[in-house]
Design a protein around this motif. Structure first.
Motif, PDB file in Angstrom:
ATOM      1  N   GLY A  27       0.813  -1.211   0.000  1.00 21.01           N
ATOM      2  CA  GLY A  27       0.000   0.000   0.000  1.00 21.01           C
ATOM      3  C   GLY A  27       0.847   1.263   0.000  1.00 21.01           C
ATOM      4  O   GLY A  27       1.914   1.302  -0.615  1.00 21.01           O
ATOM      5  N   CYS A  28       0.390   2.282   0.724  1.00 24.92           N
ATOM      6  CA  CYS A  28       0.951   3.636   0.583  1.00 24.92           C
ATOM      7  C   CYS A  28       1.801   4.076   1.758  1.00 24.92           C
ATOM      8  O   CYS A  28       1.676   3.568   2.866  1.00 24.92           O
ATOM      9  N   ILE A  29       2.602   5.098   1.468  1.00 27.82           N
ATOM     10  CA  ILE A  29       3.234   5.876   2.538  1.00 27.82           C
ATOM     11  C   ILE A  29       2.598   7.258   2.563  1.00 27.82           C
ATOM     12  O   ILE A  29       1.955   7.690   1.596  1.00 27.82           O
ATOM     13  N   VAL A  30       2.783   7.945   3.693  1.00 29.15           N
ATOM     14  CA  VAL A  30       2.393   9.350   3.792  1.00 29.15           C
ATOM     15  C   VAL A  30       3.657  10.111   4.191  1.00 29.15           C
ATOM     16  O   VAL A  30       4.421   9.645   5.044  1.00 29.15           O
ATOM     17  N   ALA A  31       3.901  11.246   3.522  1.00 32.83           N
ATOM     18  CA  ALA A  31       5.083  12.055   3.835  1.00 32.83           C
ATOM     19  C   ALA A  31       4.642  13.493   4.039  1.00 32.83           C
ATOM     20  O   ALA A  31       3.679  13.948   3.407  1.00 32.83           O
ATOM     21  N   LEU A  32       5.316  14.184   4.930  1.00 31.58           N
ATOM     22  CA  LEU A  32       4.955  15.576   5.193  1.00 31.58           C
ATOM     23  C   LEU A  32       5.999  16.512   4.604  1.00 31.58           C
ATOM     24  O   LEU A  32       7.199  16.354   4.836  1.00 31.58           O
ATOM     25  N   ALA A  33       5.501  17.472   3.823  1.00 29.48           N
ATOM     26  CA  ALA A  33       6.377  18.520   3.284  1.00 29.48           C
ATOM     27  C   ALA A  33       5.651  19.846   3.482  1.00 29.48           C
ATOM     28  O   ALA A  33       4.555  19.879   4.050  1.00 29.48           O
ATOM     29  N   ASP A  34       6.263  20.938   3.054  1.00 30.93           N
ATOM     30  CA  ASP A  34       5.533  22.197   3.057  1.00 30.93           C
ATOM     31  C   ASP A  34       5.591  22.769   1.643  1.00 30.93           C
ATOM     32  O   ASP A  34       6.161  22.136   0.754  1.00 30.93           O
ATOM     33  N   ARG A  35       5.023  23.941   1.458  1.00 31.06           N
ATOM     34  CA  ARG A  35       4.894  24.405   0.075  1.00 31.06           C
ATOM     35  C   ARG A  35       6.248  24.697  -0.570  1.00 31.06           C
ATOM     36  O   ARG A  35       6.356  24.739  -1.768  1.00 31.06           O
ATOM     37  N   TRP A  36       7.288  24.857   0.258  1.00 32.91           N
ATOM     38  CA  TRP A  36       8.606  25.117  -0.305  1.00 32.91           C
ATOM     39  C   TRP A  36       9.345  23.822  -0.630  1.00 32.91           C
ATOM     40  O   TRP A  36      10.183  23.800  -1.512  1.00 32.91           O
ATOM     41  N   THR A  37       9.073  22.778   0.100  1.00 31.03           N
ATOM     42  CA  THR A  37       9.834  21.532  -0.114  1.00 31.03           C
ATOM     43  C   THR A  37       9.082  20.503  -0.954  1.00 31.03           C
ATOM     44  O   THR A  37       9.671  19.525  -1.415  1.00 31.03           O
ATOM     45  N   VAL A  38       7.774  20.728  -1.163  1.00 32.65           N
ATOM     46  CA  VAL A  38       6.953  19.684  -1.782  1.00 32.65           C
ATOM     47  C   VAL A  38       7.444  19.285  -3.176  1.00 32.65           C
ATOM     48  O   VAL A  38       7.489  18.095  -3.518  1.00 32.65           O
ATOM     49  N   GLY A  39       7.867  20.291  -3.967  1.00 31.00           N
ATOM     50  CA  GLY A  39       8.323  20.008  -5.339  1.00 31.00           C
ATOM     51  C   GLY A  39       9.494  19.037  -5.333  1.00 31.00           C
ATOM     52  O   GLY A  39       9.524  18.065  -6.089  1.00 31.00           O
ATOM     53  N   GLY A  40      10.449  19.295  -4.456  1.00 30.03           N
ATOM     54  CA  GLY A  40      11.645  18.446  -4.366  1.00 30.03           C
ATOM     55  C   GLY A  40      11.303  17.032  -3.939  1.00 30.03           C
ATOM     56  O   GLY A  40      11.867  16.061  -4.458  1.00 30.03           O
ATOM     57  N   VAL A  41      10.369  16.915  -2.996  1.00 30.77           N
ATOM     58  CA  VAL A  41      10.012  15.569  -2.514  1.00 30.77           C
ATOM     59  C   VAL A  41       9.335  14.783  -3.640  1.00 30.77           C
ATOM     60  O   VAL A  41       9.678  13.625  -3.908  1.00 30.77           O
ATOM     61  N   LEU A  42       8.404  15.437  -4.326  1.00 31.41           N
ATOM     62  CA  LEU A  42       7.686  14.737  -5.409  1.00 31.41           C
ATOM     63  C   LEU A  42       8.669  14.291  -6.491  1.00 31.41           C
ATOM     64  O   LEU A  42       8.621  13.156  -6.975  1.00 31.41           O
ATOM     65  N   GLU A  43       9.585  15.207  -6.835  1.00 36.10           N
ATOM     66  CA  GLU A  43      10.558  14.889  -7.877  1.00 36.10           C
ATOM     67  C   GLU A  43      11.421  13.701  -7.456  1.00 36.10           C
ATOM     68  O   GLU A  43      11.666  12.784  -8.235  1.00 36.10           O
ATOM     69  N   SER A  44      11.843  13.727  -6.202  1.00 34.55           N
ATOM     70  CA  SER A  44      12.725  12.636  -5.812  1.00 34.55           C
ATOM     71  C   SER A  44      11.974  11.308  -5.722  1.00 34.55           C
ATOM     72  O   SER A  44      12.544  10.251  -5.993  1.00 34.55           O
ATOM     73  N   LEU A  45      10.675  11.345  -5.394  1.00 34.77           N
ATOM     74  CA  LEU A  45       9.902  10.093  -5.393  1.00 34.77           C
ATOM     75  C   LEU A  45       9.757   9.541  -6.816  1.00 34.77           C
ATOM     76  O   LEU A  45       9.887   8.336  -7.046  1.00 34.77           O
TER      77      LEU A  45
END
Ligand code: GLA
Length: 412
Positions: free
Chosen positions: A360-378
């Protein structure tokens, strides 16, 4: 390949009309959920902290004059179901989606003597068996439709307790989190849910927070292989409680014998309890016990962190939760561990498996400044490396904290 998951209201109305010859008069809808923290605590009567998703199950329906339920799915992968409402409806074969339709019908027939059925078309944009409670959303949507056509009225919390009972029809001895958040959630909020009696405390998710959901792609069927493992955890927790409560009472740590987790956790601080448990339990049960006690403490800490808009603090609790689920509760997997690690490397404040685990899934917490980087790295560090990046929007998205289920005229 299966159809696009998106089921817009017009698409659902068209499917209904094509099947039944006129537009649908009513709609029930119930969202999935992502649990932010508090895993495998609900069936122990200890709190959880989930939020409802913008992705949901939608059911267009019209009442029938007899006691039949006839339900088609917009996804051809799921064959139509057609059965008679009665108090003990014989189930389909194990694993059939139709059992989540029969579950509320059988339960409501027993509890409220409902007799009138409906015909309908159901669709969902929740990935199935991904730990986002698509099955409880389906149970809720069907339950609401049946309550509507039979004029059974219950307030959301009481109905959530009914639906949690109803879902045990499929054989999983689940807690009450999924049904409660799907029925009781508020827009823009997560909810701390406590049990016996069921209570929801709504907490606004800070505007800057981005809750990322990422699917490993490994299915964790609630009515399949994960079911036995899940039920086993539940039995282990019961046994651990019984032994530790007895030990605590005879050694004078508690004044009287605690019979529930809530009593035990309410009477003794987490650190002392873990020390008592280490003496009283064999290694495996001790680890299960330690997870439950520490996870319950993390839920309350997490609520405070959210109210303080402390992203880093909340993220650290998510990391601790994952470590505990992996090492003590043994419900993680290689893929879940990898996905959480990639999210953290990409800049997430924290990441953990969500739902029962085993896939199934994971949940990760980011904020509006870090979200782009997290999505890209996933995308780069997990999906592309596994050649698994098609239909990525269904596997990887930022969750919108959404309102709970509803039923009424179809006006879409
Ligand atoms: C599943 C169950 C819930 C809960 C979680 C684990 O989602 O349906 O009741 O126990 O697992 O936290």
């Amino acid at each position: 390949m299966r159809d696009d998951l998106t089921v817009t209201a017009p698409k659902l109305a068209d499917a209904f009309e094509a099947r039944f010859g006129s537009p649908p008069p009513f709609l029930s809808r119930a969202p999935g959920r992502v649990n932010l923290i508090g895993e495998h605590t609900d069936y122990n009567g200890l709190p959880v902290f989930p939020m409802a998703l913008h992705r949901e199950v939608r059911l267009a329906f019209r009442p029938r004059d007899d006691g039949k339920v006839v339900l088609h799915n917009t996804d051809d992968f799921f064959p139509p179901v057609d059965f008679e409402i009665e108090p003990a409806i014989p189930p389909y074969v194990r694993g059939s989606w139709g059992n989540y339709v029969k579950a509320p019908a059988s339960h409501l027939a027993r509890r409220f003597a409902i007799w009138r059925g409906f015909e309908g078309v159901v669709g969902s944009d929740l990935p199935p068996a991904a730990g986002l409670s698509s099955s409880s959303a389906l149970v809720n949507a069907v339950g609401l439709a049946l309550a509507w056509v039979n004029e059974v009225s219950r307030e959301a919390r009481a109905f959530a307790v009914e639906m949690a009972d109803a879902e045990r029809y499929v054989g999983t001895q689940g807690g009450g989190m999924d049904q409660a958040i799907s029925l009781g959630a508020r827009d823009r909020c997560a909810a701390r849910i406590s049990f016996d009696p069921l209570r929801l405390r709504h907490v606004t998710v800070p505007d800057d927070w981005c809750v990322i959901v990422a699917d490993t792609g490994v299915r964790a069927e609630k009515s399949g292989a994960a079911q036995a493992a899940y039920n086993r955890r539940r039995a282990e927790c019961e046994e651990a409680l019984r032994i530790v409560a007895g030990h605590a009472a005879t050694s004078g740590v508690t004044a009287k014998l605690a019979t529930t987790w809530a009593q035990l956790v309410g009477a003794v601080d987490a650190e002392t309890l873990v020390a008592v448990a280490e003496e009283a339990l064999e290694r495996n049960l001790f680890r299960r016990f330690r997870h439950v006690v520490t996870e319950a403490a993390r839920v309350d800490e997490a609520v405070d962190r959210m109210i303080a808009a402390d992203t880093i603090g909340f993220g650290a609790l998510m990391d601790q939760s994952h470590a505990s689920l992996r090492a003590d509760f043994l419900v993680s997997s290689v893929e879940l561990d990898e996905l959480t690690a990639v999210a953290r490397e990409g800049g997430a404040a924290g990441a953990r498996l969500t739902g029962a685990g085993f896939g199934g899934c994971i949940v990760a917490l980011a904020d509006r400044w870090t979200v782009g980087g997290v999505l890209e790295s996933l995308v780069e560090g997990y999906y592309e490396r596994r050649d698994n990046a098609d239909r990525i929007d269904d596997r990887l998205f930022v969750a919108v904290p959404s309102r709970g289920a509803s039923v009424g005229p179809f006006d879409g």
